[in-house]
Design a protein around this motif. Structure first.
Motif, PDB file in Angstrom:
ATOM      1  N   GLY A   1       1.000  -1.349  -0.055  1.00 33.31           N
ATOM      2  CA  GLY A   1       0.042   0.004   0.159  1.00 33.31           C
ATOM      3  C   GLY A   1       0.844   1.115   0.040  1.00 33.31           C
ATOM      4  N   VAL A   2       1.457   1.647  -1.139  1.00 33.36           N
ATOM      5  CA  VAL A   2       2.317   2.814  -1.123  1.00 33.36           C
ATOM      6  C   VAL A   2       1.552   4.035  -1.295  1.00 33.36           C
ATOM      7  CG1 VAL A   2       4.300   3.835  -2.453  1.00 33.36           C
ATOM      8  CG2 VAL A   2       3.816   1.397  -2.297  1.00 33.36           C
ATOM      9  N   GLN A   3       1.877   4.829  -0.408  1.00 31.07           N
ATOM     10  CA  GLN A   3       1.372   6.218  -0.210  1.00 31.07           C
ATOM     11  C   GLN A   3       1.996   7.261  -1.482  1.00 31.07           C
ATOM     12  OE1 GLN A   3      -1.126   4.871   1.922  1.00 31.07           O
ATOM     13  NE2 GLN A   3       0.874   3.509   2.064  1.00 31.07           N
ATOM     14  N   THR A   4       1.769   6.947  -2.691  1.00 30.76           N
ATOM     15  CA  THR A   4       2.245   7.975  -3.703  1.00 30.76           C
ATOM     16  C   THR A   4       2.114   9.314  -3.593  1.00 30.76           C
ATOM     17  OG1 THR A   4       1.873   5.958  -5.089  1.00 30.76           O
ATOM     18  CG2 THR A   4       2.771   7.946  -6.082  1.00 30.76           C
ATOM     19  N   TYR A   5       0.909   9.582  -2.834  1.00 30.98           N
ATOM     20  CA  TYR A   5       0.491  11.133  -2.710  1.00 30.98           C
ATOM     21  C   TYR A   5       1.547  11.931  -1.809  1.00 30.98           C
ATOM     22  CZ  TYR A   5      -1.138   9.032   1.756  1.00 30.98           C
ATOM     23  OH  TYR A   5      -1.349   8.580   3.117  1.00 30.98           O
TER      24      TYR A   5
ATOM     25  N   THR B   1      -4.257  11.064  -6.522  1.00 31.07           N
ATOM     26  CA  THR B   1      -3.048  10.375  -6.931  1.00 31.07           C
ATOM     27  C   THR B   1      -3.581   8.951  -7.637  1.00 31.07           C
ATOM     28  OG1 THR B   1      -1.487  11.494  -5.566  1.00 31.07           O
ATOM     29  CG2 THR B   1      -0.757   9.394  -6.958  1.00 31.07           C
ATOM     30  N   ASP B   2      -3.617   8.541  -8.902  1.00 30.47           N
ATOM     31  CA  ASP B   2      -3.964   7.411  -9.342  1.00 30.47           C
ATOM     32  C   ASP B   2      -2.663   6.612  -9.498  1.00 30.47           C
ATOM     33  OD1 ASP B   2      -6.840   7.882  -9.374  1.00 30.47           O
ATOM     34  OD2 ASP B   2      -6.722   9.003 -10.992  1.00 30.47           O
ATOM     35  N   TYR B   3      -1.419   7.068  -9.537  1.00 28.11           N
ATOM     36  CA  TYR B   3      -0.375   6.238  -9.790  1.00 28.11           C
ATOM     37  C   TYR B   3       0.278   5.848  -8.718  1.00 28.11           C
ATOM     38  CZ  TYR B   3      -1.437   8.745 -14.024  1.00 28.11           C
ATOM     39  OH  TYR B   3      -1.991   9.128 -15.331  1.00 28.11           O
ATOM     40  N   GLU B   4       0.970   4.490  -8.646  1.00 30.43           N
ATOM     41  CA  GLU B   4       1.539   4.129  -7.405  1.00 30.43           C
ATOM     42  C   GLU B   4       2.930   3.720  -7.775  1.00 30.43           C
ATOM     43  OE1 GLU B   4      -0.457   2.062  -4.294  1.00 30.43           O
ATOM     44  OE2 GLU B   4       0.420   0.230  -4.640  1.00 30.43           O
ATOM     45  N   LEU B   5       3.833   4.100  -6.611  1.00 24.64           N
ATOM     46  CA  LEU B   5       5.281   3.760  -6.801  1.00 24.64           C
ATOM     47  C   LEU B   5       5.456   2.239  -6.808  1.00 24.64           C
ATOM     48  CD1 LEU B   5       6.504   6.413  -4.148  1.00 24.64           C
ATOM     49  CD2 LEU B   5       6.743   6.596  -6.727  1.00 24.64           C
ATOM     50  N   ASN B   6       6.593   2.060  -7.412  1.00 21.55           N
ATOM     51  CA  ASN B   6       6.979   0.433  -7.130  1.00 21.55           C
ATOM     52  C   ASN B   6       7.458  -0.005  -5.608  1.00 21.55           C
ATOM     53  OD1 ASN B   6       8.269  -2.029  -7.349  1.00 21.55           O
ATOM     54  ND2 ASN B   6       9.296  -1.642  -9.237  1.00 21.55           N
ATOM     55  N   PRO B   7       6.733  -0.502  -4.892  1.00 21.80           N
ATOM     56  CA  PRO B   7       7.075  -0.777  -3.534  1.00 21.80           C
ATOM     57  C   PRO B   7       8.518  -1.719  -3.027  1.00 21.80           C
ATOM     58  CG  PRO B   7       5.337  -1.919  -4.328  1.00 21.80           C
ATOM     59  CD  PRO B   7       5.201  -1.056  -5.131  1.00 21.80           C
ATOM     60  N   ALA B   8       8.761  -2.289  -4.137  1.00 22.67           N
ATOM     61  CA  ALA B   8       9.956  -3.080  -4.066  1.00 22.67           C
ATOM     62  C   ALA B   8      11.423  -1.959  -4.134  1.00 22.67           C
ATOM     63  CB  ALA B   8      10.368  -4.053  -5.436  1.00 22.67           C
TER      64      ALA B   8
END
Length: 309
Positions: free
Chosen positions: A75-79, A149-156
Motif C-alpha cells: 500500500g504505497v502512499q504515492t501522494y 493520485t492514481d499512480y503508485e510507486l513500485n514498492p520493491a
C-alpha cells in the motif's frame, strides 16, 4: 392543374429512417468508445512520461535519491511523493489517470473510501512526512497538501527503516526512504535482507497506474476495489514509467507472466498463492521455480530473471 401537396412521411418511411439510424448507431458507438478509450490511454501514458521527467529534476536537487514515501506492504502512499514533487511538476492533473472514476484519487480511495484506513491518509504533520499543517475539510484527505493520485510507486524500490524519523506519528518512527537513481534501490520492506541493485534503469519500473494489492497486481487480492475481472487501468493492462523516464503500455500477462490468484493470499507468507511475487523464500530469489524474477516490481534489478535485467 390541381396538385395535392404531400403532408409528411408515412409510417413505413419513418420506421425505415429509425431503423437506419439504429444500425448506424450500433456501428459507430463502439468505434467512438474505442477512440475515447485510446485517447485516455494516450493521455495517461503522457502523464506518466511527465512524472518520469519530473523525477530527474527532483533527484538532481536531492543527491540522486527519491524521497521518503510510506511503503509498508504493497500500500504505497504515492501522494506523499507527489506532494514533495509539486514544485517540479506544476500541474496536479498529471497525477490523475483519465480512466479513474475516483475524484479523490485511487490511492486515497483504496485507503480511505473503502474503510481500510477510516482515520484517513497519513497526516502531513507526521514526523516521517513533515509537509506542514493542513486545513483539512474533515475528510482526512488533507487536499490542500496531498494531490489526488492514481499512480503508485513500485514498492520493491522503497525501504522500511526502523528509527528513520521521530516516533509519535502514524508510522511509529519507521521511515521509507526511496532509491537512488544512480543505481541502487533501498533495502525493501518486502525483501527484508535483500538490497536491489539496478542492472538497467530502462527496465526498472518506477511507477504504474492504479493501486497494487497484496499480490502486486490490481484486482488479484483486492476484489472489493477493482473487481475480480480487472486486468489493468487501461482495460487489458497498465501503463508504466521507468527509472529512465520512458513510459510504455503493458498487457497484464507481460507484467505478470506466470499469473495471479484471487484468493486474497499474501505473497510474504506463501508465495505459491501469488506466483513470481516477492517475499521470504519466494520465487523472486530461489531461482528454481517457474516465474522467478519475472514480475514487474523487480525488473531491471539484481533480483530479476536474466531476460528481465
Amino acid at each position: 392543374m390541381n396538385c395535392q401537396r404531400r403532408q409528411g412521411f408515412t409510417l413505413i418511411e419513418l420506421l425505415v429512417v429509425i431503423a437506419i439510424i439504429a444500425i448506424l448507431a450500433s456501428i459507430l458507438f463502439p468505434v467512438f468508445a474505442q477512440a475515447k478509450a485510446a485517447a485516455k490511454k494516450t493521455a495517461d501514458l503522457s502523464n506518466l512520461k511527465q512524472i518520469g521527467t519530473a523525477t530527474f529534476l527532483y533527484t538532481n536537487d536531492y543527491d540522486g535519491a527519491l524521497g521518503d514515501a510510506d511503503a509498508y506492504g504493497a500500500g504505497v502512499q504515492t501522494y506523499i511523493l507527489a506532494a514533495r514533487m509539486a514544485p517540479y511538476v506544476k500541474n496536479n492533473q498529471i497525477w490523475k489517470c483519465p480512466t479513474s472514476p475516483y475524484k479523490q484519487g485511487s490511492i486515497q480511495r483504496e485507503l480511505v473510501g473503502l474503510g481500510n484506513n477510516p482515520g484517513g491518509v497519513i497526516p502531513p504533520t507526521d514526523p516521517c512526512v513533515g509537509l506542514g499543517v493542513s486545513s483539512d475539510n474533515g475528510t482526512n484527505l488533507y487536499p490542500d497538501i496531498y494531490i489526488p493520485t492514481d499512480y503508485e510507486l513500485n514498492p520493491a524500490m522503497w525501504s522500511y527503516q526502523s528509527g528513520g524519523c521521530n516516533t509519535g506519528g502514524w508510522t511509529g518512527g519507521y521511515s521509507h526512504p526511496g532509491p537512488n537513481e544512480n543505481g541502487t534501490a533501498a533495502n525493501s520492506n518486502w525483501v527484508y535482507d535483500k538490497q536491489l541493485t539496478f542492472t538497467g534503469t530502462a527496465k526498472a519500473i518506477l511507477m504504474i497506474d492504479g493501486p497494487v494489492d497484496n499480490c502486486i497486481y490490481p484486482g488479484a487480492a483486492n476484489i472489493g476495489f477493482w473487481g475480480q475481472t480487472y486486468q489493468g487501468m487501461q482495460g487489458t493492462g497498465s501503463n508504466a514509467v521507468f527509472f529512465d523516464s520512458h513510459a510504455k503500455f503493458y498487457q497484464r500477462a507481460a507484467l505478470d507472466p506466470f499469473g495471479q490468484t484471487t484468493d486474497g493470499g499474501s505473497w510474504a507468507s506463501n508465495p505459491s498463492l501469488c506466483p513470481g511475487a516477492i517475499g521470504t523464500g519466494d520465487r523472486a530469489y530461489t531461482g528454481v521455480n517457474d516465474g522467478s524474477g519475472t514480475m514487474w516490481p523487480v525488473w531491471g534489478t539484481s533480483a530479476a530473471a536474466p531476460a528481465y535485467q
